[in-house]
Motif scaffolding. Sequence first.
Motif, PDB file in Angstrom:
ATOM      1  N   SER A   1       0.828  -1.201   0.000  1.00  0.00           N
ATOM      2  CA  SER A   1       0.000   0.000   0.000  1.00  0.00           C
ATOM      3  C   SER A   1       0.861   1.250   0.000  1.00  0.00           C
ATOM      4  CB  SER A   1      -0.929   0.005   1.227  1.00  0.00           C
ATOM      5  OG  SER A   1      -0.192   0.109   2.419  1.00  0.00           O
ATOM      6  N   LEU A   2       2.009   1.204   0.672  1.00  0.00           N
ATOM      7  CA  LEU A   2       2.922   2.344   0.652  1.00  0.00           C
ATOM      8  C   LEU A   2       3.436   2.592  -0.752  1.00  0.00           C
ATOM      9  CD1 LEU A   2       5.001   1.691   3.899  1.00  0.00           C
ATOM     10  CD2 LEU A   2       3.404   3.564   3.496  1.00  0.00           C
ATOM     11  N   ALA A   3       3.777   1.503  -1.448  1.00  0.00           N
ATOM     12  CA  ALA A   3       4.270   1.658  -2.813  1.00  0.00           C
ATOM     13  C   ALA A   3       3.181   2.203  -3.720  1.00  0.00           C
ATOM     14  CB  ALA A   3       4.773   0.309  -3.341  1.00  0.00           C
ATOM     15  N   ALA A   4       1.945   1.736  -3.505  1.00  0.00           N
ATOM     16  CA  ALA A   4       0.842   2.169  -4.358  1.00  0.00           C
ATOM     17  C   ALA A   4       0.525   3.648  -4.160  1.00  0.00           C
ATOM     18  CB  ALA A   4      -0.392   1.322  -4.054  1.00  0.00           C
ATOM     19  N   CYS A   5       0.728   4.114  -2.913  1.00  0.00           N
ATOM     20  CA  CYS A   5       0.386   5.500  -2.620  1.00  0.00           C
ATOM     21  C   CYS A   5       1.511   6.479  -2.940  1.00  0.00           C
ATOM     22  CB  CYS A   5       0.030   5.640  -1.138  1.00  0.00           C
ATOM     23  SG  CYS A   5      -1.472   4.733  -0.678  1.00  0.00           S
ATOM     24  N   ALA A   6       2.695   5.943  -3.260  1.00  0.00           N
ATOM     25  CA  ALA A   6       3.820   6.822  -3.550  1.00  0.00           C
ATOM     26  C   ALA A   6       3.583   7.586  -4.842  1.00  0.00           C
ATOM     27  CB  ALA A   6       5.117   6.003  -3.665  1.00  0.00           C
ATOM     28  N   PRO A   7       4.125   8.798  -4.969  1.00  0.00           N
ATOM     29  CA  PRO A   7       3.949   9.563  -6.204  1.00  0.00           C
ATOM     30  C   PRO A   7       4.605   8.863  -7.374  1.00  0.00           C
ATOM     31  CG  PRO A   7       5.559  10.594  -4.746  1.00  0.00           C
ATOM     32  CD  PRO A   7       4.903   9.518  -3.969  1.00  0.00           C
ATOM     33  N   MET A   8       4.052   9.032  -8.560  1.00  0.00           N
ATOM     34  CA  MET A   8       4.582   8.392  -9.754  1.00  0.00           C
ATOM     35  C   MET A   8       5.990   8.898 -10.050  1.00  0.00           C
ATOM     36  SD  MET A   8       2.510   6.172 -10.931  1.00  0.00           S
ATOM     37  CE  MET A   8       3.123   5.939 -12.590  1.00  0.00           C
ATOM     38  N   ALA A   9       6.900   7.944 -10.244  1.00  0.00           N
ATOM     39  CA  ALA A   9       8.279   8.327 -10.557  1.00  0.00           C
ATOM     40  C   ALA A   9       8.375   8.758 -12.017  1.00  0.00           C
ATOM     41  CB  ALA A   9       9.208   7.142 -10.290  1.00  0.00           C
ATOM     42  N   LYS A  10       9.373   9.597 -12.287  1.00  0.00           N
ATOM     43  CA  LYS A  10       9.586  10.046 -13.656  1.00  0.00           C
ATOM     44  C   LYS A  10      10.007   8.878 -14.525  1.00  0.00           C
ATOM     45  CE  LYS A  10      12.345  13.341 -16.336  1.00  0.00           C
ATOM     46  NZ  LYS A  10      13.412  14.362 -16.259  1.00  0.00           N
ATOM     47  N   ARG A  11       9.446   8.791 -15.712  1.00  0.00           N
ATOM     48  CA  ARG A  11       9.736   7.692 -16.628  1.00  0.00           C
ATOM     49  C   ARG A  11      11.223   7.668 -16.968  1.00  0.00           C
ATOM     50  NH1 ARG A  11       6.395   5.032 -20.584  1.00  0.00           N
ATOM     51  NH2 ARG A  11       7.640   4.125 -22.255  1.00  0.00           N
ATOM     52  N   SER A  12      11.820   6.470 -16.943  1.00  0.00           N
ATOM     53  CA  SER A  12      13.239   6.316 -17.221  1.00  0.00           C
ATOM     54  C   SER A  12      13.522   6.314 -18.718  1.00  0.00           C
ATOM     55  CB  SER A  12      13.752   5.011 -16.605  1.00  0.00           C
ATOM     56  OG  SER A  12      13.607   5.017 -15.203  1.00  0.00           O
ATOM     57  N   ASP A  13      14.783   6.581 -19.051  1.00  0.00           N
ATOM     58  CA  ASP A  13      15.239   6.538 -20.440  1.00  0.00           C
ATOM     59  C   ASP A  13      15.840   5.152 -20.700  1.00  0.00           C
ATOM     60  OD1 ASP A  13      16.369   6.795 -22.916  1.00  0.00           O
ATOM     61  OD2 ASP A  13      17.535   8.593 -22.460  1.00  0.00           O
ATOM     62  N   TYR A  14      15.238   4.408 -21.616  1.00  0.00           N
ATOM     63  CA  TYR A  14      15.672   3.032 -21.884  1.00  0.00           C
ATOM     64  C   TYR A  14      16.436   2.907 -23.202  1.00  0.00           C
ATOM     65  CZ  TYR A  14      12.659   1.689 -18.019  1.00  0.00           C
ATOM     66  OH  TYR A  14      12.099   1.566 -16.773  1.00  0.00           O
ATOM     67  N   THR A  15      16.937   4.009 -23.728  1.00  0.00           N
ATOM     68  CA  THR A  15      17.650   3.977 -25.008  1.00  0.00           C
ATOM     69  C   THR A  15      18.855   3.043 -24.939  1.00  0.00           C
ATOM     70  OG1 THR A  15      16.977   6.266 -25.455  1.00  0.00           O
ATOM     71  CG2 THR A  15      18.771   5.354 -26.781  1.00  0.00           C
ATOM     72  N   ALA A  16      19.710   3.234 -23.923  1.00  0.00           N
ATOM     73  CA  ALA A  16      20.906   2.402 -23.780  1.00  0.00           C
ATOM     74  C   ALA A  16      20.532   0.958 -23.467  1.00  0.00           C
ATOM     75  CB  ALA A  16      21.807   2.968 -22.683  1.00  0.00           C
ATOM     76  N   PHE A  17      19.495   0.783 -22.668  1.00  0.00           N
ATOM     77  CA  PHE A  17      19.066  -0.565 -22.301  1.00  0.00           C
ATOM     78  C   PHE A  17      18.608  -1.336 -23.530  1.00  0.00           C
ATOM     79  CE2 PHE A  17      16.421  -3.915 -20.736  1.00  0.00           C
ATOM     80  CZ  PHE A  17      16.913  -4.237 -19.483  1.00  0.00           C
ATOM     81  N   ARG A  18      17.779  -0.714 -24.363  1.00  0.00           N
ATOM     82  CA  ARG A  18      17.264  -1.371 -25.559  1.00  0.00           C
ATOM     83  C   ARG A  18      18.390  -1.681 -26.543  1.00  0.00           C
ATOM     84  NH1 ARG A  18      12.453  -3.537 -24.289  1.00  0.00           N
ATOM     85  NH2 ARG A  18      10.921  -1.991 -23.600  1.00  0.00           N
ATOM     86  N   ALA A  19      19.368  -0.804 -26.620  1.00  0.00           N
ATOM     87  CA  ALA A  19      20.478  -1.038 -27.541  1.00  0.00           C
ATOM     88  C   ALA A  19      21.339  -2.203 -27.081  1.00  0.00           C
ATOM     89  CB  ALA A  19      21.328   0.225 -27.667  1.00  0.00           C
ATOM     90  N   ASP A  20      21.477  -2.362 -25.778  1.00  0.00           N
ATOM     91  CA  ASP A  20      22.332  -3.417 -25.224  1.00  0.00           C
ATOM     92  C   ASP A  20      21.631  -4.773 -25.184  1.00  0.00           C
ATOM     93  OD1 ASP A  20      25.129  -3.148 -23.737  1.00  0.00           O
ATOM     94  OD2 ASP A  20      24.019  -4.739 -22.748  1.00  0.00           O
ATOM     95  N   GLN A  21      20.334  -4.775 -24.875  1.00  0.00           N
ATOM     96  CA  GLN A  21      19.506  -5.988 -24.807  1.00  0.00           C
ATOM     97  C   GLN A  21      20.140  -7.100 -23.968  1.00  0.00           C
ATOM     98  OE1 GLN A  21      18.469  -7.162 -28.852  1.00  0.00           O
ATOM     99  NE2 GLN A  21      16.799  -5.698 -28.883  1.00  0.00           N
TER     100      GLN A  21
END
Length: 222
Positions: A18-38
């Motif tokens: 419930s604490l996690a659910a009530c926490a404010p939404m985190a800023k979306r991460s950048d997955y450019t490097a992640f997708r390139a590395d796979q």
Amino acid sequence: MRLIRSLRTLALLALAGSLAACAPMAKRSDYTAFRADQPRSIVVVPVVNRSVDVDAPDYFLSTIARPVAERGYYVFPVHLTKRLMEDEGLSDADLVHNNDPAVIARMFGADAVMYVRIERWDSKYMVLQTTTTVEMDYTLKSGKDGKTLWSRHQQLAYTPNNSGGGGLAGLIGAAIAAAVEKAKPNYVPLAQQANASAVGLVGVGLPAGPYDPKFKADNAEF
């Protein structure tokens, strides 16, 4: 006693959720490097411990492999990894974290290396109330060139609820609940929930890996 411990653990997980659910939404991460590395496989190296609990790293390592594997990645057995690194003279977690990720990845044939730093792993008593807190920093680096692919900061806290009502009975109930939590803080379920949120939350966690049916189908979410 076993039933009480089970109910206590379930209550802790529910509250952490419930604490996690009530926490404010985190800023979306950048997955450019992640997708390139796979990355397909991940090795979790020994944990750097900045908390006052010397046992925190070992307890934490018992909680991290499952949520990452459930995201669709092969995770090298964490305790075996720790033992092998110790045999190679890499027993100091700080030194490991400062080492070249590519060198560590080659030791295991891993695609990526996960580093975790524990910032808090404590239980504090204040006015008939005990709050248990876990706080971690996660970083995933490429085993090819050491580039950071993903990072996350996660903190969760648990304070036992007193259901004894008001008056003297309520004060006694609060004192007992606080004393029980202070005497034996239940860190593991809280760490499990923190890890699940860190790697699984849409937009900031780990995208589905190659061993998950959603692999590459969740690009719009990550």
